[in-house]
Design a protein around this motif. Structure first.
Motif, short mmCIF file in Angstrom:
data_model
loop_
_atom_site.label_atom_id
_atom_site.label_comp_id
_atom_site.label_asym_id
_atom_site.label_seq_id
_atom_site.Cartn_x
_atom_site.Cartn_y
_atom_site.Cartn_z
N ALA A 111 0.84 -1.20 0.00
CA ALA A 111 0.00 0.00 0.00
C ALA A 111 0.87 1.26 0.00
CB ALA A 111 -0.92 0.00 1.22
N ALA A 112 1.90 1.27 0.83
CA ALA A 112 2.79 2.44 0.90
C ALA A 112 3.53 2.64 -0.42
CB ALA A 112 3.79 2.27 2.04
N THR A 113 3.83 1.53 -1.11
CA THR A 113 4.50 1.62 -2.40
C THR A 113 3.59 2.29 -3.43
OG1 THR A 113 5.82 -0.33 -1.91
CG2 THR A 113 5.62 0.26 -4.23
N LEU A 114 2.33 1.86 -3.47
CA LEU A 114 1.39 2.47 -4.43
C LEU A 114 1.26 3.97 -4.14
CD1 LEU A 114 -1.42 -0.27 -4.48
CD2 LEU A 114 0.34 0.14 -6.22
N ARG A 131 -6.74 1.89 -4.62
CA ARG A 131 -7.35 0.71 -3.99
C ARG A 131 -7.66 -0.37 -5.01
NH1 ARG A 131 -12.18 2.58 -0.45
NH2 ARG A 131 -11.40 4.64 0.03
N GLN A 132 -8.06 0.06 -6.23
CA GLN A 132 -8.34 -0.93 -7.28
C GLN A 132 -7.07 -1.68 -7.68
OE1 GLN A 132 -10.48 1.09 -10.40
NE2 GLN A 132 -12.26 1.33 -9.07
N LEU A 133 -5.94 -0.99 -7.68
CA LEU A 133 -4.67 -1.67 -7.93
C LEU A 133 -4.34 -2.58 -6.75
CD1 LEU A 133 -2.37 1.21 -9.27
CD2 LEU A 133 -3.37 -0.65 -10.61
N PRO A 142 -6.23 -2.71 0.07
CA PRO A 142 -7.10 -1.51 0.05
C PRO A 142 -7.27 -0.90 1.44
CG PRO A 142 -8.03 -3.21 -1.36
CD PRO A 142 -6.88 -3.85 -0.62
N TYR A 143 -7.46 -1.75 2.46
CA TYR A 143 -7.57 -1.18 3.81
C TYR A 143 -6.28 -0.45 4.19
CZ TYR A 143 -6.68 -0.53 8.61
OH TYR A 143 -6.27 0.06 9.76
N CYS A 144 -5.14 -1.05 3.88
CA CYS A 144 -3.87 -0.41 4.27
C CYS A 144 -3.69 0.95 3.60
CB CYS A 144 -2.69 -1.34 3.96
SG CYS A 144 -2.67 -2.84 4.96
N ILE A 145 -4.28 1.11 2.42
CA ILE A 145 -4.23 2.42 1.76
C ILE A 145 -5.09 3.41 2.54
CG2 ILE A 145 -4.96 3.67 -0.34
CD1 ILE A 145 -4.13 1.10 -1.90
N GLU A 157 -12.05 -6.11 0.96
CA GLU A 157 -11.82 -4.90 0.14
C GLU A 157 -13.01 -3.93 0.16
OE1 GLU A 157 -13.56 -7.28 -0.84
OE2 GLU A 157 -14.36 -7.08 -2.85
N VAL A 158 -14.14 -4.34 0.74
CA VAL A 158 -15.30 -3.45 0.81
C VAL A 158 -15.20 -2.71 2.14
CG1 VAL A 158 -17.82 -3.31 0.80
CG2 VAL A 158 -16.67 -5.08 -0.55
N LEU A 159 -14.87 -1.43 2.07
CA LEU A 159 -14.46 -0.72 3.28
C LEU A 159 -15.44 0.35 3.71
CD1 LEU A 159 -10.73 -0.27 2.24
CD2 LEU A 159 -11.62 -1.84 3.97
N THR A 160 -15.70 0.40 5.01
CA THR A 160 -16.47 1.50 5.58
C THR A 160 -15.59 2.16 6.64
OG1 THR A 160 -18.45 0.12 5.36
CG2 THR A 160 -18.64 2.09 6.76
N PRO A 161 -15.19 3.42 6.42
CA PRO A 161 -14.36 4.06 7.45
C PRO A 161 -15.16 4.28 8.73
CG PRO A 161 -14.86 5.60 5.64
CD PRO A 161 -15.47 4.28 5.26
N LEU A 162 -14.53 4.11 9.87
CA LEU A 162 -15.16 4.33 11.16
C LEU A 162 -14.42 5.46 11.88
CD1 LEU A 162 -15.61 0.60 12.34
CD2 LEU A 162 -17.30 2.07 11.22
#
Ligand code: ATP
Length: 289
Positions: A111-114, A131-133, A142-145, A157-162
């Motif tokens: 994630a950090a690389t992307l 996230r798509q990549l 995707p979460y790590c991004i 990969e389906v994320l809801t921020p809290l």
């Protein structure tokens, strides 16, 4: 993020799971999950330097591959090929996150690389594009991004921020064993039934800033496999609780165990106690990010 002309540095944070439930299985073998993800203050440091051509990786870790098998390399290649970057890059990884420990160390580096290369090459990709990549590399990328506190569903990969979880002090203990994620999921499938953790209740507790509500709902179905196979995990949980943890749980597919403490003093005392007993190979006192 620090930046001079051609160099850029990024922190890649580890995660723990405050809750992890498996709710189904897809035909392609992937598991459908419901997880409460939480970033913690333990991180790798990645430095990116523009180069003429190619992707070069160096690391201070003696245990990781530096070629195509490194998730950093896969992430860099995917991004650079997808968006036609012709220049090259040299990436240095300073590894602090325990490897194969259930803390998403490889995923967070990817994630950090992307994100790092998006900035280095001024590609201006949106978080959604990154996230798509990311999901092509791993379900946790995707979460790590996104980072922070989130509900992850689908294959993760389906994320809801809290909102940020209520702060406690976190003691992280990695026992001196390696656990294969594949082994854990295969044995979970073979098992009879398990108790589903209260993911929705955990979400409400986070939303209302209720730390006790969080700690009493900690739950991870994968423990049903690992605790039986590796007694040190149960032992670490017991020790953490007897040293005053409000709650304790294994993260991801393990074997890392964390405890949530009401104060830094208690968490440090628990660390000293676990150190004396020699139950963990690595111990970290940290907080939520
Ligand atoms: P998760 O919590 O997502 O299951 P994990 O923390 O259990 O992940 P990782 O540390 O990501 O596991 O390592 C899993 C495997 O990935 C290791 O066998 C390792 O060799 C490989 N790997 C490739 N690149 C990396 C990287 N940059 N950092 C860590 N592991 C990597």
């Amino acid at each position: 993020m620090n930046r001079d002309v051609n160099t850029l540095t990024r922190k890649a944070y580890a995660k723990i799971n405050l809750g992890l439930d498996v709710v189904g299985r897809l035909e392609n073998g992937y598991h459908q999950v419901r997880m409460i993800m939480q970033a913690v203050g333990l991180y790798d440091v990645l430095t990116f330097r523009a180069a003429k051509s190619g992707i070069g990786i160096t690391t201070d870790s003696g245990e990781l591959p530096t070629g195509e098998d490194n998730l950093i390399c896969r992430a860099a290649r995917l991004l650079m090929e997808t968006y036609g970057v012709e220049a090259g890059v040299e990436i240095h990884l300073e590894k602090h996150i325990p490897i194969a420990a259930g803390m998403a160390g490889g995923s967070t580096d990817a994630a950090a690389t992307l994100q790092g290369l998006n900035d280095l090459f001024a590609l201006q990709l949106s978080q959604e594009q990154l996230r798509q990549l990311g999901v092509q590399i791993g379900a946790d990328v995707p979460y790590c991004i996104m980072g922070g506190t989130a509900l992850a569903e689908g294959i993760g990969e389906v994320l809801t921020p809290l909102p940020p979880a209520p702060q406690g002090t976190i003691l992280i203990a990695r026992p001196d064993i390696r656990v294969s994620t594949k082994y854990v999921y295969e044995h979970l499938d073979a098992g009879e039934t398990w108790q589903h953790p209260d993911i929705d209740g955990m979400r409400s507790a986070i939303e209302s800033g209720d730390l006790a509500g969080v700690t009493e709902r900690l739950g991870n179905v994968l423990e049903t496999v690992t605790v039986e196979a590796y007694p040190v995990i149960a032992q670490l949980k017991r020790e953490m609780l007897s040293c005053g943890a409000m709650g304790s749980l294994m993260s991801g597919s393990g074997p890392t165990v964390f405890g949530i403490y009401g104060s830094g003093e208690q968490a440090r005392a628990a660390r000293d106690c676990l150190e004396k007993k020699g139950l963990a190979r690595e111990l970290f006192v940290t907080g939520f990010v």
